[in-house]
Design a protein around this motif. Structure first.
Motif, short mmCIF file in Angstrom:
data_model
loop_
_atom_site.label_atom_id
_atom_site.label_comp_id
_atom_site.label_asym_id
_atom_site.label_seq_id
_atom_site.Cartn_x
_atom_site.Cartn_y
_atom_site.Cartn_z
N ILE A 236 0.87 -1.18 0.00
CA ILE A 236 0.00 0.00 0.00
C ILE A 236 0.90 1.22 0.00
O ILE A 236 1.76 1.36 0.87
CB ILE A 236 -0.93 0.03 1.23
CG1 ILE A 236 -1.92 -1.14 1.20
CG2 ILE A 236 -1.68 1.36 1.29
CD1 ILE A 236 -2.76 -1.26 2.46
N TRP A 261 -3.08 12.67 0.11
CA TRP A 261 -4.01 11.67 -0.42
C TRP A 261 -5.28 12.37 -0.87
O TRP A 261 -5.90 13.10 -0.10
CB TRP A 261 -4.34 10.62 0.65
CG TRP A 261 -5.25 9.53 0.12
CD1 TRP A 261 -5.22 9.00 -1.13
CD2 TRP A 261 -6.31 8.88 0.81
NE1 TRP A 261 -6.20 8.04 -1.26
CE2 TRP A 261 -6.88 7.94 -0.08
CE3 TRP A 261 -6.84 8.98 2.10
CZ2 TRP A 261 -7.95 7.11 0.27
CZ3 TRP A 261 -7.90 8.14 2.45
CH2 TRP A 261 -8.44 7.23 1.55
N LEU A 265 -8.47 5.59 -4.52
CA LEU A 265 -7.59 4.44 -4.55
C LEU A 265 -7.49 3.88 -5.96
O LEU A 265 -8.50 3.75 -6.66
CB LEU A 265 -8.13 3.36 -3.61
CG LEU A 265 -7.37 2.03 -3.53
CD1 LEU A 265 -5.96 2.23 -3.00
CD2 LEU A 265 -8.14 1.04 -2.66
N TYR A 267 -6.03 0.47 -8.07
CA TYR A 267 -5.69 -0.92 -7.77
C TYR A 267 -5.24 -1.60 -9.06
O TYR A 267 -6.06 -2.00 -9.90
CB TYR A 267 -6.90 -1.65 -7.19
CG TYR A 267 -6.51 -2.85 -6.35
CD1 TYR A 267 -6.46 -2.77 -4.97
CD2 TYR A 267 -6.17 -4.07 -6.94
CE1 TYR A 267 -6.09 -3.86 -4.18
CE2 TYR A 267 -5.80 -5.16 -6.17
CZ TYR A 267 -5.77 -5.05 -4.79
OH TYR A 267 -5.39 -6.12 -4.02
N ALA A 298 -3.90 6.85 -3.80
CA ALA A 298 -3.21 5.76 -3.11
C ALA A 298 -3.14 4.57 -4.06
O ALA A 298 -3.95 4.44 -4.99
CB ALA A 298 -3.94 5.38 -1.84
N ALA A 300 -2.70 0.24 -4.11
CA ALA A 300 -2.69 -0.99 -3.32
C ALA A 300 -2.81 -2.19 -4.25
O ALA A 300 -3.48 -2.12 -5.28
CB ALA A 300 -3.84 -1.00 -2.31
N LYS A 324 -8.37 -4.24 0.52
CA LYS A 324 -9.18 -3.03 0.68
C LYS A 324 -9.68 -2.91 2.12
O LYS A 324 -9.76 -1.80 2.67
CB LYS A 324 -10.37 -3.04 -0.29
CG LYS A 324 -10.01 -2.64 -1.70
CD LYS A 324 -11.24 -2.35 -2.54
CE LYS A 324 -11.97 -1.12 -2.08
NZ LYS A 324 -13.10 -0.75 -2.99
N ARG A 326 -8.07 -3.90 4.76
CA ARG A 326 -6.91 -3.38 5.49
C ARG A 326 -6.73 -1.88 5.21
O ARG A 326 -6.47 -1.09 6.13
CB ARG A 326 -5.65 -4.14 5.06
CG ARG A 326 -4.32 -3.57 5.56
CD ARG A 326 -4.11 -3.79 7.03
NE ARG A 326 -2.85 -3.18 7.48
CZ ARG A 326 -2.40 -3.27 8.72
NH1 ARG A 326 -3.09 -3.91 9.64
NH2 ARG A 326 -1.25 -2.70 9.06
N PHE A 327 -6.87 -1.50 3.95
CA PHE A 327 -6.69 -0.09 3.59
C PHE A 327 -7.70 0.79 4.32
O PHE A 327 -7.34 1.83 4.89
CB PHE A 327 -6.83 0.09 2.08
CG PHE A 327 -6.60 1.50 1.61
CD1 PHE A 327 -5.33 1.91 1.25
CD2 PHE A 327 -7.64 2.42 1.58
CE1 PHE A 327 -5.10 3.23 0.85
CE2 PHE A 327 -7.42 3.72 1.18
CZ PHE A 327 -6.15 4.13 0.81
N GLN A 330 -6.89 1.20 8.02
CA GLN A 330 -5.65 1.90 8.37
C GLN A 330 -5.54 3.31 7.79
O GLN A 330 -4.76 4.12 8.29
CB GLN A 330 -4.45 1.08 7.92
CG GLN A 330 -4.36 -0.30 8.57
CD GLN A 330 -4.28 -0.22 10.08
OE1 GLN A 330 -3.50 0.57 10.63
NE2 GLN A 330 -5.06 -1.03 10.77
N TYR A 331 -6.32 3.61 6.74
CA TYR A 331 -6.17 4.90 6.06
C TYR A 331 -7.48 5.67 5.94
O TYR A 331 -7.48 6.89 5.89
CB TYR A 331 -5.56 4.69 4.66
CG TYR A 331 -4.20 4.07 4.71
CD1 TYR A 331 -3.05 4.85 4.78
CD2 TYR A 331 -4.05 2.68 4.76
CE1 TYR A 331 -1.78 4.27 4.86
CE2 TYR A 331 -2.80 2.08 4.84
CZ TYR A 331 -1.67 2.87 4.90
OH TYR A 331 -0.43 2.30 5.00
N THR A 337 -12.63 3.35 -6.09
CA THR A 337 -11.47 2.52 -6.42
C THR A 337 -11.47 2.26 -7.92
O THR A 337 -12.47 1.77 -8.47
CB THR A 337 -11.52 1.18 -5.67
OG1 THR A 337 -11.58 1.43 -4.26
CG2 THR A 337 -10.29 0.33 -5.99
#
Length: 753
Positions: A236, A261, A265, A267, A298, A300, A324, A326-327, A330-331, A337
């Motif tokens: 990431i 940011w 996102l 990907y 971002a 990932a 995603k 996790r993203f 954490q963010y 996306t």
């Protein structure tokens, strides 16, 4: 766009059209707020159980993933009180433990969001309690961060490549896992990335700045998070401030993302066509993708999002979902996306939108292929055809590349390493054996030879072909113990169009079709044709190994391609047209997809153009507050400047993409064919196992002798393909979000069905 008349509609027993909220209109990437309900409505499961009390008033839902597909012991949840503000006595309990302090209420006190941790394996219950009464309830199911969740049984052996990915030695036993690590890089004024040694000012003198899509000028410093999820190496990357990095954005005292940011996102999916049995590996620098990062996006992805790591789009979808999750935790919650990637990367994007809708909001397929199911038929055809032209023909010398092209459909390369050959003639750049052979040369060397399949010395070894990579969806043949195949060529009349056009003689046509043969389950040439495994074919359609259902294919799509037909390359332009034909047949329009192709010198930067265009398109869709379906929002908010076009040596030709060979683009960048289309297959290329009909000699534009008729009858004892009707076995997609590890029609209990 000019496409053939659509076939009659076939009902598909699938979930309804994705709700308009899937694009997460108005979401802020910092987490929290009412906007998280938009994600929940489209992506999360409804509560598995509801309060028994009639006065239940609090709606609970998951934000970071589906309620029954949580992983790693933590999840972002949302609570809303539709009837008004939360009662001051309202508390939240996870498995009976008070977690109210994890919830952050918005300014109106009508919604709250929070990151919950400490979920136990299996079922967990979140309850909202007020005045001693349960007023909201949500059941969640928690899986290990190593998976699997819905992809089914893992391949065995499984080689863990954390060491090669810079994450330390792999575990001596158990799943492939590694500790999370963070690395910092900066973009230099010279246009390269370099490690950032000092995480505080003063920063290097050659530190560059960049301007995001939101117009913010920021230091171009990137944090890369690395670890393992779903036994995949994930990365990431996001522009961040090393002096005050993003941390715990869902908590009251957490640090939310800064201006670096843009809240969105990207990907990327990777192509290839190689066996799995391994986690795959990458380097931390693979996350340093300048185009999206420089605009504030971002990035990932995981190693199992590479098609060259097992041909498995189901595991790719699962890995995407888990990364995603996790993203988001954490963010923060991305506004949208955007998927990207070429060849096998395009295949993954198409499959994921059909089979696991809600994970991607827009697509950028490049060098695109509709799916793997339709490609493999014509690709495998090349092996018996090449064998015929090189060895079985009465006079192989007469089958020059130009004459072979009339039968195999490909252009004769006029440049590059394959010059003078068709795409079939060069074995699809060597990829054909990788698709059907159980022990191809493309096996990664990390998978020991001693563990691989051998028909004599190791019949239970790892089989590396496409069928084997999809055994959970295709099932196993109990007669062989191998994955079922869906290859069929029993009634295919190779060279039919060439015959009727006078490009090959009746005798040549007969000779080809009586000698060509096929391919068996071990990738060996056969003297006879192959009639497909009806169960394997049925499961291929029903499980979504072909993209045949377009209920959810309403997202913005920009298909980009550098023209390579003239290079003997496998990524031929007809594949985009086949995908569009299906889209037209299913939805009556292709307006949600824009198609750009470039050839020659001075080509524009199609990747940058597409990313910026999709950003504008999605932002406009988000701003549309109407209650119309997503499909309508996508159509009416499409920027007027987005039109099909081709570029030839830098000159732009703007015209609708079409099969018509007379258009300006098609004159400059011709559309070619493949063995199946030359044999009369429909433009949509969606028939795996054709329905057979008796030979009708009056249907040909030529006359056969009595002897030739007899030989054709012997070559096609069951008849020839009737391409005017649906295939012999061609069921609809059985549904979305299929679980290959559960008790449904594709679970372990049905592996032989």
């Amino acid at each position: 766009m000019q496409f053939q008349h659509r076939r009659s509609a076939i009902p598909f027993p699938v979930a309804g059209l994705i709700a308009g909220s899937i694009l997460l209109a108005g979401l802020q990437g910092c987490g929290g707020g009412d906007h998280s309900r938009a994600w929940s409505a489209a992506f999360a499961n409804p509560p598995a159980t509801t309060p028994t009390a009639a006065a239940a008033s609090v709606n609970l839902s998951t934000v970071s993933t589906r309620a029954l597909m949580v992983s790693g012991g933590d999840v972002v949840v949302s609570a809303t009180a539709p009837a008004g503000a939360f009662d001051k006595s309202t508390t939240f309990q996870l498995n009976g433990v008070d977690v109210t302090d994890r919830m952050v209420f918005d300014a109106t006190a009508r919604s709250a969001n929070g990151l919950l941790t400490g979920l136990v394996p299996g079922v967990n219950v979140l309850a909202a309690v007020s005045g001693g009464q349960e007023v909201g309830r949500l059941e969640m199911k928690n899986f290990p961060a190593s998976g699997p969740i819905f992809s089914g049984k893992r391949q065995s052996p499984w080689i863990c490549e954390t060491q090669a990915s810079g994450l330390g030695a792999p575990p001596t036993a158990g799943p492939c896992v590694a500790a999370v690590q963070y690395d910092w890089f900066y973009r230099t004024t010279g246009g390269t990335f370099a490690p950032l040694a000092r995480l505080a000012a003063p920063y290097p003198a050659d530190l560059a700045t960049t301007v995001t899509t939101e117009g913010k000028t920021v230091n171009y410093i990137v944090r890369v998070e690395s670890g393992t999820i779903d036994e995949s190496i994930y990365r990431i990357a996001v522009i961040d401030d090393p002096a005050d990095p993003i941390r715990d954005p869902w908590l009251k005292g957490g640090t939310k993302p800064g201006d670096g940011w843009n809240g969105k996102l990207t990907y990327p999916f990777v192509g290839g066509a190689d066996p799995g049995f391994r986690s795959g590996s990458n380097l931390v620098t693979s996350a340093l993708q300048d185009l999206p990062l420089s605009l504030g996006f971002a990035v990932a992805f995981g190693t199992r999002n590479a098609y060259g790591n097992g041909f498995d789009d189901v595991t790719s979808a699962e890995t995407l979902m888990m990364i995603k999750e996790r993203f988001i935790e954490q963010y923060g919650l991305p506004k949208f996306t955007i998927g990207s990637g070429g060849s096998g990367g395009s295949v993954q994007q198409h499959h994921i939108v059909q089979n696991y809708p809600g994970l991607l909001d827009a697509l950028t397929p490049s060098y695109s292929l509709p799916d793997i199911g339709s490609i493999i038929q014509s690709a495998i055809d090349c092996s018996p055809l090449n064998n015929y032209f090189d060895h079985l023909a009465a006079d192989p010398a007469v089958w020059t590349s130009l004459r072979r092209s009339t039968v195999d459909g490909g252009a004769v390369a006029d440049a590059g390493p394959s010059i003078g050959k068709t795409v079939c003639q060069n074995n699809y750049l060597g990829y054909i054996p990788a698709l059907y052979s159980p022990n191809p040369v493309t096996f990664s060397p990390v998978v020991p030879l001693a563990l691989r399949y051998d028909p004599v010395t190791n019949v239970t070894g790892a089989r590396g072909g496409l069928w084997d990579g999809n055994v959970n969806s295709l099932g196993m043949d109990p007669k062989t113990g191998f994955a079922r195949s869906f290859y069929d060529n029993a009634g295919v009349q190779y060279g039919l169009q060439a015959l009727n056009a006078g490009k090959i003689t009746p005798e040549e046509f007969v000779d080809i079709n009586e000698k060509v043969g096929g391919i068996d389950i071990d990738g060996n040439l056969t003297t006879g044709r192959v009639r497909g495994d009806a169960i394997g074919v049925a499961r291929a359609y029903a499980s979504g190994r072909l993209v045949t259902n377009f209920d959810n294919m309403v997202l913005p799509i920009i298909d980009i391609r550098a023209y390579t037909d003239n290079l003997g390359d496998i990524h031929t332009r007809d594949r985009t047209l086949s995908f569009l034909q299906r889209l037209q047949n299913a939805r009556g329009t292709t307006a949600n997809q824009v198609n750009w192709t470039a050839r020659g010198t001075n080509a524009p930067d199609l990747d940058r153009m597409a990313l910026l265009a999709l950003n504008d398109w999605l932002v406009a869709v988000q701003a549309d507050a109407s209650q119309v379906p997503l499909a309508a929002k996508v159509m009416r908010n499409k920027p007027a400047s987005l039109k099909d076009a081709c570029w030839v040596d830098g000159k732009k030709i703007e015209e609708p993409i079409s099969w018509d060979p007379a258009t300006a683009c098609n004159q400059a960048i011709p559309i070619h064919q493949n063995p199946r289309s030359v044999a009369g297959a429909p433009p949509a290329a969606d028939v795996l196992m054709c329905k057979l009909k008796p030979i009708d000699f009056t249907a040909y534009a030529v006359t056969f002798s009595a002897a030739q008729k007899g030989r054709l009858g012997a070559a096609f004892p069951q008849g020839v393909c009737d391409w005017s009707v649906r295939g012999e076995v061609q069921p609809a997609l059985s549904g979305t979000w299929l679980d290959y590890g559960g008790s449904g029609p594709f679970g372990p209990a049905s592996i032989y069905q």
